[in-house]
Scaffold this motif. Structure first.
Motif, PDB file in Angstrom:
ATOM      1  N   ASP A 165       4.057  -3.336   0.816  1.00 49.23           N
ATOM      2  CA  ASP A 165       4.773  -2.186   0.744  1.00 49.23           C
ATOM      3  C   ASP A 165       4.002  -1.278  -0.130  1.00 49.23           C
ATOM      4  OD1 ASP A 165       6.040   0.583   0.372  1.00 49.23           O
ATOM      5  OD2 ASP A 165       7.983  -0.843   0.624  1.00 49.23           O
ATOM      6  N   PRO A 166       2.972  -0.162   0.014  1.00 54.75           N
ATOM      7  CA  PRO A 166       2.426   0.414  -1.096  1.00 54.75           C
ATOM      8  C   PRO A 166       3.090   1.122  -2.028  1.00 54.75           C
ATOM      9  CG  PRO A 166       2.003   1.421   0.954  1.00 54.75           C
ATOM     10  CD  PRO A 166       2.749   0.134   1.267  1.00 54.75           C
ATOM     11  N   TYR A 167       4.264   1.787  -1.633  1.00 55.27           N
ATOM     12  CA  TYR A 167       5.097   2.436  -2.288  1.00 55.27           C
ATOM     13  C   TYR A 167       5.872   1.587  -3.633  1.00 55.27           C
ATOM     14  CZ  TYR A 167       4.834   6.918   0.188  1.00 55.27           C
ATOM     15  OH  TYR A 167       4.696   8.023   0.966  1.00 55.27           O
TER      16      TYR A 167
ATOM     17  N   ARG B  38       4.421  -1.470  -4.494  1.00 49.99           N
ATOM     18  CA  ARG B  38       3.241  -1.891  -5.127  1.00 49.99           C
ATOM     19  C   ARG B  38       2.943  -0.848  -6.153  1.00 49.99           C
ATOM     20  NH1 ARG B  38      -0.753  -5.488  -4.263  1.00 49.99           N
ATOM     21  NH2 ARG B  38       0.967  -6.850  -3.378  1.00 49.99           N
ATOM     22  N   LEU B  39       3.114   0.446  -5.871  1.00 49.30           N
ATOM     23  CA  LEU B  39       2.820   1.471  -6.826  1.00 49.30           C
ATOM     24  C   LEU B  39       4.065   2.160  -7.675  1.00 49.30           C
ATOM     25  CD1 LEU B  39       0.294   3.440  -5.019  1.00 49.30           C
ATOM     26  CD2 LEU B  39      -0.397   2.090  -6.686  1.00 49.30           C
TER      27      LEU B  39
ATOM     28  N   LEU C 265      -5.326  -4.105  -5.513  1.00 47.10           N
ATOM     29  CA  LEU C 265      -5.879  -2.768  -4.681  1.00 47.10           C
ATOM     30  C   LEU C 265      -5.797  -3.243  -3.135  1.00 47.10           C
ATOM     31  CD1 LEU C 265      -6.447   0.375  -5.025  1.00 47.10           C
ATOM     32  CD2 LEU C 265      -8.911  -0.462  -4.651  1.00 47.10           C
TER      33      LEU C 265
ATOM     34  N   THR D 105      -3.462  -1.209   1.979  1.00 45.92           N
ATOM     35  CA  THR D 105      -2.369  -0.266   2.285  1.00 45.92           C
ATOM     36  C   THR D 105      -2.130   0.749   0.911  1.00 45.92           C
ATOM     37  OG1 THR D 105      -0.833  -1.718   1.512  1.00 45.92           O
ATOM     38  CG2 THR D 105      -0.974  -1.659   3.897  1.00 45.92           C
ATOM     39  N   VAL D 106      -2.465   0.011  -0.277  1.00 48.41           N
ATOM     40  CA  VAL D 106      -2.413   0.869  -1.437  1.00 48.41           C
ATOM     41  C   VAL D 106      -3.389   1.855  -1.325  1.00 48.41           C
ATOM     42  CG1 VAL D 106      -2.479   0.752  -4.126  1.00 48.41           C
ATOM     43  CG2 VAL D 106      -1.054  -0.883  -2.644  1.00 48.41           C
ATOM     44  N   CYS D 107      -4.666   1.348  -0.986  1.00 50.85           N
ATOM     45  CA  CYS D 107      -5.658   2.316  -1.160  1.00 50.85           C
ATOM     46  C   CYS D 107      -5.627   3.611  -0.133  1.00 50.85           C
ATOM     47  CB  CYS D 107      -7.153   1.774  -0.792  1.00 50.85           C
ATOM     48  SG  CYS D 107      -8.450   2.481  -0.966  1.00 50.85           S
TER      49      CYS D 107
ATOM     50  N   MET E 251      -2.930   6.019  -1.458  1.00 54.55           N
ATOM     51  CA  MET E 251      -3.509   6.957  -2.525  1.00 54.55           C
ATOM     52  C   MET E 251      -4.299   8.101  -1.817  1.00 54.55           C
ATOM     53  SD  MET E 251      -4.718   4.305  -5.432  1.00 54.55           S
ATOM     54  CE  MET E 251      -3.603   3.721  -7.075  1.00 54.55           C
TER      55      MET E 251
END
Length: 353
Positions: free
Chosen positions: A45-47, A49-50, A246, A249-251, A254
């Motif tokens: 889940d990128p949200y 993770r970030l 990275l 999904t995170v990339c 962004m």
């Protein structure tokens, strides 16, 4: 086939060889590249993770504040590098942090000025700051080891300010530097020997009037693990789809938050290679006759795109120095000083040929 062997077959010069790392077939044969715009087998889940929260109005809340480090400008302090913050555009809340190796203050008359490196920090255009501790330490160590004077630019972040806001701020900083009467820049920086450093190639294309920056003369670009994306997945992205630093999904997130509204990841800001090398970035770098240094690592999901960019620059006739190391991960030099040392060793002869 080892990654180093494939890189060399493409005509890219490498300073450090990989072992048996894998490399993307799409670089040599685009027809064999994965076509799907999907993230297979990803549970990231990128949200989360970030550590971001999406608000109903489309904005985000940053749930985690990366530690900051204040500047240290007092020459009586026992620090090898002094630093200070200077405002650029108060309405946009942009500023820069200058880093000055302390030993230059001991010169009674500074006849040999130091090169100037203008640094644009990482964070995917969404996170972090010029005051973030990791970037403060990286710049301090860089300034001391090379040695150079560094101007680290604080630019506006997305999605509050989508691209090209950060690029506009980057260029505005260059215009501010060229007319600045700051004593550190005036007395100790050689404005005719300037380099741009970070993970951004696009600044060259945005600075249409870069030829009128006199007395600021930019000699080249230092691209540390440059940050790119694209709709078509590369083999390194698929191999490292759930990378702990990275993830794909995170990339993607962004870029979703930072690109102009309605743009996809083949927008030139994200993927300058999408047009087959017909990018304003490449043409501008060639026209300006800048030298380019590129670093990358086998453990970075973006390594295939970085290698492809090196190839395209070389095909344009740009002088490129590249180093792709075994292992590693995206941003290693920012958080591990021992990983930054080899970068400094590569950069030093690039700035002082």
């Amino acid at each position: 086939m080892g990654l180093a062997r494939m890189v060399e077959e493409k005509g890219v010069q490498t300073a450090t060889h990989f072992g048996d790392g894998r490399h993307g077939l799409e670089i040599t044969d685009p027809s064999k590249a994965p076509a799907a715009d999907t993230v297979p087998n990803s549970g990231v889940d990128p949200y989360q993770r970030l550590q971001l929260a999406r608000n109903p109005d489309g904005s985000i809340t940053r749930l985690y504040k990366c530690p900051d480090r204040p500047p240290s400008s007092d020459p009586k302090l026992p620090t090898p590098v002094l630093s200070k913050d200077i405002p650029i555009n108060q309405s946009n809340n942009t500023w820069l942090r200058l880093f000055l190796p302390r030993h230059v203050l001991d010169q009674t008359s500074p006849t040999n000025k130091l090169p100037l490196v203008v640094y644009y920090h990482g964070g995917g255009f969404v996170l972090l700051s010029a005051s973030s501790t990791i970037f403060h330490h990286f710049c301090s160590n860089f300034a001391a080891d090379i040695p150079v004077i560094i101007a680290s630019v604080e630019y506006r972040l997305a999605p509050e300010h989508r691209l090209p806001a950060a690029y506009d701020d980057a260029v505005e900083a260059l215009h501010w530097i060229k007319t600045s009467q700051d004593d550190w820049l005036r007395d100790y920086a050689d404005l005719s020997n300037c380099f741009l450093m970070g993970s951004r190639l696009r600044v060259a294309a945005e600075a249409d009037d870069i030829h009128i920056l006199h007395p600021l003369k930019i000699r080249g670009l230092i691209l540390i693990q440059p940050f790119f994306g694209g709709i078509r997945r590369t083999s390194s992205e698929l191999r490292l789809v759930n990378d702990p630093i990275l993830a794909l999904t995170v990339c993607d997130l962004m870029w979703e938050l930072s690109l102009p509204s309605g743009a996809d990841r083949d927008h030139e800001y994200c993927n300058p290679m999408a047009a087959g090398g017909d990018s304003k970035c490449f043409d501008q770098v060639k026209a300006l006759r800048w030298r380019v240094l590129v670093t990358g690592s086998e453990g970075d999901p973006l390594v295939d795109r970085q290698i492809e960019m090196v190839k395209m620059l070389e095909e344009k006739g740009v002088q490129v120095v590249s180093q792709f190391i075994e292992g590693g991960y995206h941003g290693a030099q920012d958080v591990e000083p021992s990983k930054a040392k080899p970068v400094f060793e590569l950069v030093k002869p690039f700035i002082f040929p």
